[in-house]
Design an enzyme around this catalytic site. Structure first.
Site, PDB file in Angstrom:
ATOM      1  N   ASP A  36      28.137  56.566  39.739  1.00 50.23           N
ATOM      2  CA  ASP A  36      29.183  55.951  38.944  1.00 50.23           C
ATOM      3  C   ASP A  36      28.710  56.052  37.476  1.00 50.23           C
ATOM      4  O   ASP A  36      27.519  56.261  37.226  1.00 50.23           O
ATOM      5  CB  ASP A  36      29.298  54.496  39.416  1.00 50.23           C
ATOM      6  CG  ASP A  36      29.986  53.622  38.413  1.00 50.23           C
ATOM      7  OD1 ASP A  36      31.155  53.894  38.128  1.00 50.23           O
ATOM      8  OD2 ASP A  36      29.345  52.674  37.906  1.00 50.23           O
TER       9      ASP A  36
ATOM     10  N   ASP B  79      29.934  53.848  34.156  1.00 52.75           N
ATOM     11  CA  ASP B  79      29.749  52.564  33.469  1.00 52.75           C
ATOM     12  C   ASP B  79      28.953  51.584  34.311  1.00 52.75           C
ATOM     13  O   ASP B  79      29.293  51.329  35.460  1.00 52.75           O
ATOM     14  CB  ASP B  79      31.116  51.941  33.132  1.00 52.75           C
ATOM     15  CG  ASP B  79      31.843  52.712  32.048  1.00 52.75           C
ATOM     16  OD1 ASP B  79      31.926  53.949  32.163  1.00 52.75           O
ATOM     17  OD2 ASP B  79      32.328  52.090  31.087  1.00 52.75           O
TER      18      ASP B  79
ATOM     19  N   ASP C  74      28.694  49.285  29.941  1.00 48.25           N
ATOM     20  CA  ASP C  74      30.159  49.406  29.926  1.00 48.25           C
ATOM     21  C   ASP C  74      30.676  50.007  28.622  1.00 48.25           C
ATOM     22  O   ASP C  74      30.401  49.479  27.543  1.00 48.25           O
ATOM     23  CB  ASP C  74      30.775  48.006  30.092  1.00 48.25           C
ATOM     24  CG  ASP C  74      31.291  47.802  31.502  1.00 48.25           C
ATOM     25  OD1 ASP C  74      31.544  48.814  32.184  1.00 48.25           O
ATOM     26  OD2 ASP C  74      31.445  46.642  31.908  1.00 48.25           O
TER      27      ASP C  74
ATOM     28  N   THR D  19      33.311  59.115  38.040  1.00 45.55           N
ATOM     29  CA  THR D  19      33.676  57.963  37.208  1.00 45.55           C
ATOM     30  C   THR D  19      35.185  57.744  37.169  1.00 45.55           C
ATOM     31  O   THR D  19      35.956  58.704  37.315  1.00 45.55           O
ATOM     32  CB  THR D  19      33.141  58.173  35.766  1.00 45.55           C
ATOM     33  OG1 THR D  19      33.644  57.145  34.918  1.00 45.55           O
ATOM     34  CG2 THR D  19      33.554  59.512  35.181  1.00 45.55           C
TER      35      THR D  19
ATOM     36  N   ASP E 125      37.898  45.109  31.912  1.00 43.69           N
ATOM     37  CA  ASP E 125      39.303  45.541  31.950  1.00 43.69           C
ATOM     38  C   ASP E 125      39.716  45.688  33.411  1.00 43.69           C
ATOM     39  O   ASP E 125      38.891  45.498  34.311  1.00 43.69           O
ATOM     40  CB  ASP E 125      39.489  46.868  31.176  1.00 43.69           C
ATOM     41  CG  ASP E 125      38.443  47.918  31.532  1.00 43.69           C
ATOM     42  OD1 ASP E 125      37.865  47.812  32.633  1.00 43.69           O
ATOM     43  OD2 ASP E 125      38.210  48.839  30.745  1.00 43.69           O
TER      44      ASP E 125
ATOM     45  N   LYS F  46      37.353  57.023  44.585  1.00 42.17           N
ATOM     46  CA  LYS F  46      36.066  57.730  44.653  1.00 42.17           C
ATOM     47  C   LYS F  46      35.748  58.258  46.046  1.00 42.17           C
ATOM     48  O   LYS F  46      34.918  59.133  46.189  1.00 42.17           O
ATOM     49  CB  LYS F  46      34.952  56.816  44.138  1.00 42.17           C
ATOM     50  CG  LYS F  46      35.076  56.535  42.647  1.00 42.17           C
ATOM     51  CD  LYS F  46      33.848  55.857  42.077  1.00 42.17           C
ATOM     52  CE  LYS F  46      34.117  55.511  40.608  1.00 42.17           C
ATOM     53  NZ  LYS F  46      32.946  54.899  39.957  1.00 42.17           N
TER      54      LYS F  46
ATOM     55  N   ASP G 199      27.873  50.359  40.915  1.00 39.85           N
ATOM     56  CA  ASP G 199      27.718  48.913  40.676  1.00 39.85           C
ATOM     57  C   ASP G 199      28.888  48.091  41.195  1.00 39.85           C
ATOM     58  O   ASP G 199      28.857  46.866  41.109  1.00 39.85           O
ATOM     59  CB  ASP G 199      27.561  48.641  39.165  1.00 39.85           C
ATOM     60  CG  ASP G 199      28.840  48.904  38.401  1.00 39.85           C
ATOM     61  OD1 ASP G 199      29.389  50.013  38.525  1.00 39.85           O
ATOM     62  OD2 ASP G 199      29.313  47.994  37.681  1.00 39.85           O
TER      63      ASP G 199
HETATM   64  P1  IMP Z   1      33.134  53.793  36.062  1.00 38.30           P
HETATM   65  O1  IMP Z   1      32.350  52.519  36.219  1.00 38.30           O
HETATM   66  O2  IMP Z   1      32.274  54.925  35.562  1.00 38.30           O
HETATM   67  O3  IMP Z   1      33.912  54.144  37.267  1.00 38.30           O
HETATM   68  O4  IMP Z   1      34.149  53.542  34.841  1.00 38.30           O
HETATM   69  C1  IMP Z   1      35.042  52.464  34.851  1.00 38.30           C
HETATM   70  C2  IMP Z   1      35.522  52.186  33.461  1.00 38.30           C
HETATM   71  O5  IMP Z   1      36.063  53.362  32.856  1.00 38.30           O
HETATM   72  C3  IMP Z   1      36.654  51.199  33.400  1.00 38.30           C
HETATM   73  O6  IMP Z   1      36.197  49.866  33.481  1.00 38.30           O
HETATM   74  C4  IMP Z   1      37.311  51.509  32.068  1.00 38.30           C
HETATM   75  O7  IMP Z   1      36.728  50.758  31.035  1.00 38.30           O
HETATM   76  C5  IMP Z   1      36.992  52.991  31.829  1.00 38.30           C
HETATM   77  N1  IMP Z   1      38.171  53.879  31.902  1.00 38.30           N
HETATM   78  C6  IMP Z   1      38.549  54.759  30.956  1.00 38.30           C
HETATM   79  N2  IMP Z   1      39.633  55.450  31.331  1.00 38.30           N
HETATM   80  C7  IMP Z   1      39.962  55.001  32.558  1.00 38.30           C
HETATM   81  C8  IMP Z   1      41.007  55.364  33.478  1.00 38.30           C
HETATM   82  O8  IMP Z   1      41.845  56.237  33.241  1.00 38.30           O
HETATM   83  N3  IMP Z   1      41.012  54.680  34.655  1.00 38.30           N
HETATM   84  C9  IMP Z   1      40.094  53.748  34.956  1.00 38.30           C
HETATM   85  N4  IMP Z   1      39.107  53.388  34.135  1.00 38.30           N
HETATM   86  C10 IMP Z   1      39.038  54.011  32.925  1.00 38.30           C
HETATM   87 MG    MG Z   2      30.837  51.104  37.190  1.00 43.69          MG
END
Ligand code: IMP
Ligand code: MG
Length: 407
Positions: free
Chosen positions: A143, A145, A151, A179, A339, A347, A370
């Site tokens: 993942d 963020d 984040d 992601t 958010d 995923k 996470d």
């Molecule tokens: P991940 O933890 O890498 O899956 O990323 C999640 C975060 O990506 C979310 O909490 C958002 O802040 C950011 N994000 C940016 N663009 C998008 C989108 O199109 N869909 C969902 N999350 C997004």
């Molecule tokens: Mg994450």
């Protein structure tokens, strides 16, 4: 179950992991019964022995569950009776050895006042998973963020994780970032967020063949990129068009279906904003809709948004009992920490696309993330592969360091 207990259970289900709660409960009994030792050293070794025996018994329950799963009757296992929501274990889990390894570092058994916690059990499960998968590992998906970077932040240059990811690539293991961040086919946006890592590839003079094992899959499962060496030894990302790989049967939705689904999600998110008087912007993208607050929201508010939109989309697709992965158009409605987003696809599909492409079976694939609660977006990967549940990039570094010692 008394009705009050049942109500509480349902109210808390989105904050609990039932296997971890079960293991925690097992460990609590000896902790409580033997909490007044006479001699400090005896206390440490006796507690370690008792905990170790419990982990050995749970290891056997998992073996038995795997055996019933192979016979196609997983619900017959003792573990399924004790933890009805239990899923599939793609490898055995050497929990006793993992406990001993974690206990040697963290001295869990030396504590007199704080019993083995959720986080202790989570780390022991991660260790056991790393031990089991190391010999056959083919693909690790991460993942973004909170797993590789904080984040909304970028992958910093000279981060400790860079050398660990490079080492995986050099061992012939495929590495992908899966992601939610969805920027369409805009490679530059992803390159910007991963600039520190790509610069690290340059510094390490990664061979083209090694770099080609690194992928980024954005928007959960929607936008795939591969790594290429560009002019001047610069490492960049290149969009892989849908025609170049097979997502057949995994991503079969039309744009009009997507827009109708996103309309329902948007209406629900707007309703949440109004109901809870949240000050937030609703962002609409081609395959996602998000609620981005102007000021920090509480976890409860964001969970409410995620659960409300999950339910609205399940109802819309005519299947109130099913999971977000089982409906005609799979989606992911999740609390991102700061958010809330509803994405088309998830995923689980993302990991499956990569597994098909790289010929990596579930028992050779590991997803590190996470967000494994029911309001999170990493949970769906559990159906496709082995997983490690971390809570920040430091823990990702720690588990990869352990993994290095196991090859
Ligand atoms: P991940 O933890 O890498 O899956 O990323 C999640 C975060 O990506 C979310 O909490 C958002 O802040 C950011 N994000 C940016 N663009 C998008 C989108 O199109 N869909 C969902 N999350 C997004
Ligand atoms: Mg994450």
């Amino acid at each position: 179950m008394t009705s009050q207990y049942r109500v509480n259970y349902h109210l808390r289900a989105h904050k609990r992991d039932s296997l971890i709660e079960f293991i925690k409960g097992m460990l609590l009994t000896p902790f409580v019964l033997h909490s007044q030792p006479t001699n400090a050293q005896t206390h440490v070794t006796e507690n370690a022995q008792r905990f170790s025996e419990i982990f050995s018994s749970i290891e056997h329950l998992i073996q038995e569950h795997r055996s019933f799963t192979r016979q196609g009757i997983p619900t017959y296992s003792r573990l399924a009776k004790l933890v009805p929501s239990i899923g599939t274990f793609f490898t055995p889990l050497p929990l006793q050895q993992a406990f001993e390894r974690v206990n040697a570092q963290d001295k869990i058994s030396a504590r007199k006042h704080v019993p083995p916690s959720f986080n202790d059990v989570r780390r022991i499960l991660n260790m056991a998973q790393a031990m089991a998968i190391a010999p056959q590992l083919k693909l690790v998906t991460f993942d973004g963020d909170m797993t590789l970077y904080a984040d909304g932040q970028n992958f910093e240059e000279d981060h400790g994780l860079t050398a660990l990811l490079i080492s995986l690539l050099r061992r012939g293991i495929n590495v992908a970032i899966v992601t939610a961040a969805g920027y369409g086919d805009d490679a530059k946006r992803y390159e910007h967020r991963l600039s520190g890592l790509l610069a690290g590839f340059g510094k390490a003079r990664l061979e083209a063949e090694e770099a080609a094992r690194f992928f980024v899959l954005g928007g959960e499962c929607n936008f795939l990129f591969r790594t290429v060496i560009q002019q001047g030894n610069r490492y960049g990302l290149e969009y892989v068009s849908d025609a170049e790989y097979s997502a057949s049967g995994l991503r079969s939705w039309t744009d009009s279906q997507v827009q109708q689904l996103l309309d329902v999600a948007e209406t629900e998110l707007r309703d949440c904003v109004e109901r809870m008087a949240i000050s937030a912007e609703i962002l609409r993208k081609p395959r996602a809709v998000g609620l981005v607050p102007q000021a920090q929201l509480t976890r409860e508010q964001l969970d409410e948004c995620a659960l409300s939109s999950q339910l609205a989309l399940l109802k819309y697709q005519g299947s109130p009992k099913s999971q977000p992965c089982d409906v005609p158009i799979p989606f992911c409605a999740f609390n991102g920490g700061n958010d809330c987003w509803v994405d088309i696809g998830n995923k689980l599909i993302g990991v499956r696309i990569l597994q098909d492409m790289l010929d990596s079976p579930p028992e050779a694939t590991l997803h590190v993330g996470d967000q494994f609660l029911s309001t999170g977006n990493d949970l769906s990967t559990r159906t496709a592969c082995c997983t490690c549940w971390i809570i920040n990039p430091e823990e990702t570094e720690r588990i990869l360091t352990e993994l290095e010692k196991m090859f």
